[in-house]
Design an enzyme around this catalytic site. Structure first.
Site, PDB file in Angstrom:
ATOM      1  N   ASN A 175      44.027  35.587  38.887  1.00 32.92           N
ATOM      2  CA  ASN A 175      44.395  36.373  37.794  1.00 32.92           C
ATOM      3  C   ASN A 175      45.466  37.420  38.381  1.00 32.92           C
ATOM      4  O   ASN A 175      46.339  37.908  37.657  1.00 32.92           O
ATOM      5  CB  ASN A 175      43.416  37.085  37.080  1.00 32.92           C
ATOM      6  CG  ASN A 175      43.651  37.990  36.088  1.00 32.92           C
ATOM      7  OD1 ASN A 175      44.385  37.672  35.118  1.00 32.92           O
ATOM      8  ND2 ASN A 175      43.232  39.315  36.391  1.00 32.92           N
ATOM      9  N   ASP A 261      49.180  41.678  37.708  1.00 32.52           N
ATOM     10  CA  ASP A 261      48.803  40.523  36.894  1.00 32.52           C
ATOM     11  C   ASP A 261      49.786  39.474  36.978  1.00 32.52           C
ATOM     12  O   ASP A 261      50.763  39.334  36.672  1.00 32.52           O
ATOM     13  CB  ASP A 261      48.700  40.847  35.414  1.00 32.52           C
ATOM     14  CG  ASP A 261      48.018  39.861  34.682  1.00 32.52           C
ATOM     15  OD1 ASP A 261      46.762  39.821  34.700  1.00 32.52           O
ATOM     16  OD2 ASP A 261      48.662  39.014  33.912  1.00 32.52           O
ATOM     17  N   ASP A 292      36.929  34.240  39.575  1.00 33.36           N
ATOM     18  CA  ASP A 292      36.761  35.606  39.055  1.00 33.36           C
ATOM     19  C   ASP A 292      37.649  35.516  37.629  1.00 33.36           C
ATOM     20  O   ASP A 292      38.669  34.895  37.809  1.00 33.36           O
ATOM     21  CB  ASP A 292      37.239  36.537  40.094  1.00 33.36           C
ATOM     22  CG  ASP A 292      37.292  37.971  39.564  1.00 33.36           C
ATOM     23  OD1 ASP A 292      35.982  38.437  39.212  1.00 33.36           O
ATOM     24  OD2 ASP A 292      38.357  38.751  39.608  1.00 33.36           O
ATOM     25  N   HIS A 296      40.738  36.071  31.428  1.00 32.59           N
ATOM     26  CA  HIS A 296      41.755  36.947  31.551  1.00 32.59           C
ATOM     27  C   HIS A 296      42.986  36.084  32.029  1.00 32.59           C
ATOM     28  O   HIS A 296      44.117  36.758  32.259  1.00 32.59           O
ATOM     29  CB  HIS A 296      41.713  37.982  32.668  1.00 32.59           C
ATOM     30  CG  HIS A 296      40.535  38.948  32.022  1.00 32.59           C
ATOM     31  ND1 HIS A 296      40.635  39.919  30.934  1.00 32.59           N
ATOM     32  CD2 HIS A 296      39.329  39.476  32.301  1.00 32.59           C
ATOM     33  CE1 HIS A 296      39.796  40.523  30.534  1.00 32.59           C
ATOM     34  NE2 HIS A 296      38.950  40.178  31.601  1.00 32.59           N
ATOM     35  N   GLU A 326      33.678  33.018  35.832  1.00 36.60           N
ATOM     36  CA  GLU A 326      33.157  34.428  35.388  1.00 36.60           C
ATOM     37  C   GLU A 326      34.068  34.481  34.088  1.00 36.60           C
ATOM     38  O   GLU A 326      35.158  34.913  33.966  1.00 36.60           O
ATOM     39  CB  GLU A 326      33.573  35.805  36.293  1.00 36.60           C
ATOM     40  CG  GLU A 326      33.060  36.616  35.620  1.00 36.60           C
ATOM     41  CD  GLU A 326      33.840  37.891  36.033  1.00 36.60           C
ATOM     42  OE1 GLU A 326      33.207  38.922  36.012  1.00 36.60           O
ATOM     43  OE2 GLU A 326      34.856  37.829  36.404  1.00 36.60           O
TER      44      GLU A 326
END
Length: 599
Positions: A175, A261, A292, A296, A326
């Site tokens: 991410n 990002d 992770d 997102h 996650e």
């Protein structure tokens, strides 16, 4: 046989006595579920595992020469030097891969069969007044952070774990990278000073961008080539839309607490990320990845990324390579799409964590658990390019490095639980991890009664002697120690209990693979009963195993007569394990559980 485990409360005169009955020689007296007794790690199914989740920096210092990270004369890695301060909970404390390697016997004897490491790739050592001890600020995706050791040290750790038949899983990130990119509208030209009073770059939507309302990203002088591989140094491979506010479009395209990002919508980035992690698989041969910040990242990325890595791992002889993500959400309808649509093999079961909180901390009814498990069908998938998935592969946990420890929520509960009751509720929560569907995870330190003061840094204590004042004032559960002590006590009540749970988990296939059905639940604290049924081959013969697990979440004795409906009766059911003595065979003690074998 009666086993008594004594726990001394450090701030009370009360001595907790846990009586454990084991029947018919079903479980060995020492309860050491060493991984060597299991199927070889190369062949072992993910559902056979018991995980230990650890921040290497907070575990054990096996090599003090790497405490400061990169060498003083290493100009290439200067960004990865410093940040070491054992008295500051936000800085590096010196734990490393050498320390983890040295402590493998400690994990092995507790029944751990798989170790999940927080990210170990090279980080930006310091940013915004804190350090990258946790590993989530990566600048170099090709080598190990020098605070933790070297690539060779990681390979040695994996080799030593594999010699013990223990798997190793890496925590990986797609991410974001470390915070390097700045915006001219928000930062000074050197990137060191905020131009905005609230020190935040408000998120700009795609609609704003389409109207020309954009940020001007730049990389401060001297930082143009910090990241590896080189393509990550181009501002064009990032979204550059400002800071996420955690909702809507910003949750996917915004900077995660200022971190850069990555534009995972880009085909170039998808290929680049696949290349990064196939190279990691090639060099280190890990057994799987925990991923992770999955929610997102756009769903289409996972649909390509996950099958590609699983297929590549098979070319390297890792046939059971496994990835779980996650997804920080507490509803199965929000978690399951990442397995059904996103083609991830599994996710961390935040929904179960929430249900444990409701039933054992907030004293809601056991029907909360029944309602959760009734939604397990949502995870059932059948993909052509990855293995079938189901709820038995969900990853169970009580707390973690972000939300904090389960013990902390008990300590802070409005019910003002005594230490003895906190201990019992903690043990029962972990029993639900092991014996209901899913794969159990122990968060490091929980086996030593760690409590903490909340989430994030407050829940990342040292296992080695700590110098952090806010850690060392904790009253650890079932122990006279504090975190100022060395906390690798193999006689600790929790350590011993988890070893017992592990032996049971590994001995009965139904506890790992069995179909789960709810037998009884109620609208208040009390009985929650499930069956686990599994058919398997043994010595070329088909065997059927039917187990009944009964949990009592109430603080008073409960009668088992509610189960007398053909599922259970004391003539046909064989008691395999009883976590606490009750007053009669037809009763179950407060905050305890029992396992029966059914005909």
């Amino acid at each position: 046989m009666m086993i008594k485990l004594l726990s001394l409360c450090s701030l009370c005169a009360l001595t907790l006595v846990v009586n454990v009955k084991v029947y018919a020689g079903e479980v060995s007296e020492k309860f050491t579920a060493k991984a060597v007794k299991l199927a070889p790690y190369q062949q072992r199914d993910f559902q056979d595992e018991i995980f230990y989740f650890v921040l290497p920096d907070r575990f054990y210092n096996g090599d003090k020469s790497n405490d400061l990270g990169a060498a003083a004369n290493d100009t290439k890695r200067a960004i990865s030097r410093g940040g070491f301060d054992k008295k500051n909970k936000g800085m590096y404390h010196g734990g490393d891969l050498a320390g983890l390697t040295e402590k493998l016997p400690y994990l092995d004897n507790m029944g751990i069969s798989a170790i999940w490491l927080t990210p170990v790739l090279r980080n930006q050592a310091v940013q915004n007044g804190s350090s990258g001890y946790h590993g989530y600020w990566i600048v170099d995706f090709s080598e190990i952070d020098p605070h933790l050791g070297t690539n060779a040290a990681l390979k040695n750790f994996i080799d030593k774990a594999h010699e013990r038949n223990i798997k190793v899983f890496f925590d990986i990130i797609t991410n974001h990278t470390a915070d390097v990119i700045k915006y001219k509208e928000c930062h000074s030209s050197d990137g060191l000073t905020w131009l905005l009073e609230d020190k935040n770059c408000p998120f700009k939507s795609l609609a704003q961008l389409a109207q020309g309302d954009t940020y001007t990203p730049f990389i401060p002088t001297g930082s143009e080539n910090l990241k590896t591989p080189a393509w990550l140094n181009s501002v064009d491979v990032y979204h550059n839309q400002g800071d996420s506010n955690w909702v809507g479009e910003s949750a996917i395209r915004g900077d995660f607490a200022g971190l850069d990002d990555i534009d995972t919508n880009s085909d170039k980035v998808v290929k680049g990320m696949i290349d990064i992690y196939t190279a990691i698989i090639d060099e280190f041969k890990p057994d799987g990845f925990r991923i992770d910040t999955v929610k997102h990242v756009n769903m289409a990325f996972w649909q390509t990324f996950s099958p590609a890595l699983i297929a590549h791992a098979k070319t390297q002889g890792i046939d059971n390579f496994f990835m779980y993500g996650e997804v920080y959400s507490f509803e199965p309808e929000l978690l399951s799409p990442f397995t059904v649509e996103g083609k991830l093999q599994s996710v961390l079961d935040f929904a179960l964590q929430g249900a444990l909180q409701q039933t054992l901390v907030e004293q809601k009814g056991t029907d909360v658990l029944a309602k959760l498990f009734a939604q397990d069908y949502l995870y059932q998938t059948s993909h052509q390019d990855i293995e079938n998935t189901n709820a038995n592969q969900l990853v169970n946990f009580t707390g973690n490095h972000d939300m904090g420890r389960f013990a902390y929520t008990l300590k802070e509960s409005d019910y003002n639980y005594s230490e003895a009751e906190q201990i019992q509720r903690n043990l029962l929560a972990h029993a639900l991890l092991y014996f209901s569907r899913g794969v159990p995870v122990i968060y490091y330190g929980d086996e030593q009664g760690f409590v903490g003061d909340g989430g994030d840094q407050a829940s990342r204590q040292d296992m080695m002697p700590s110098q952090v004042v806010s850690y060392n004032d904790d009253d650890l559960l079932a122990s006279n120690h504090t975190t100022a002590d060395d906390n690798f006590d193999t006689s600790h009540l929790f350590y011993q209990s988890f070893a017992q749970y592990g032996e049971l988990y590994q001995q009965y296939p139904a506890l790992r693979f069995g179909k789960q059905s709810t037998v009884y639940a109620q609208s208040k604290p009390g009985i929650f009963a499930i069956t686990r049924s599994h058919t398997f081959s043994l010595n070329e013969q088909e065997k059927e195993q039917n187990l009944l697990i009964v949990f009592n979440t109430a603080d008073q004795v409960k009668a088992l007569k509610v189960l007398d409906s053909g599922i259970y009766n004391d003539k046909d059911a064989k008691l395999l394990y009883l976590s606490a003595e009750s007053q009669g065979d037809d009763k179950i003690a407060p905050l305890s559980f029992a396992i029966y074998q059914l005909p």
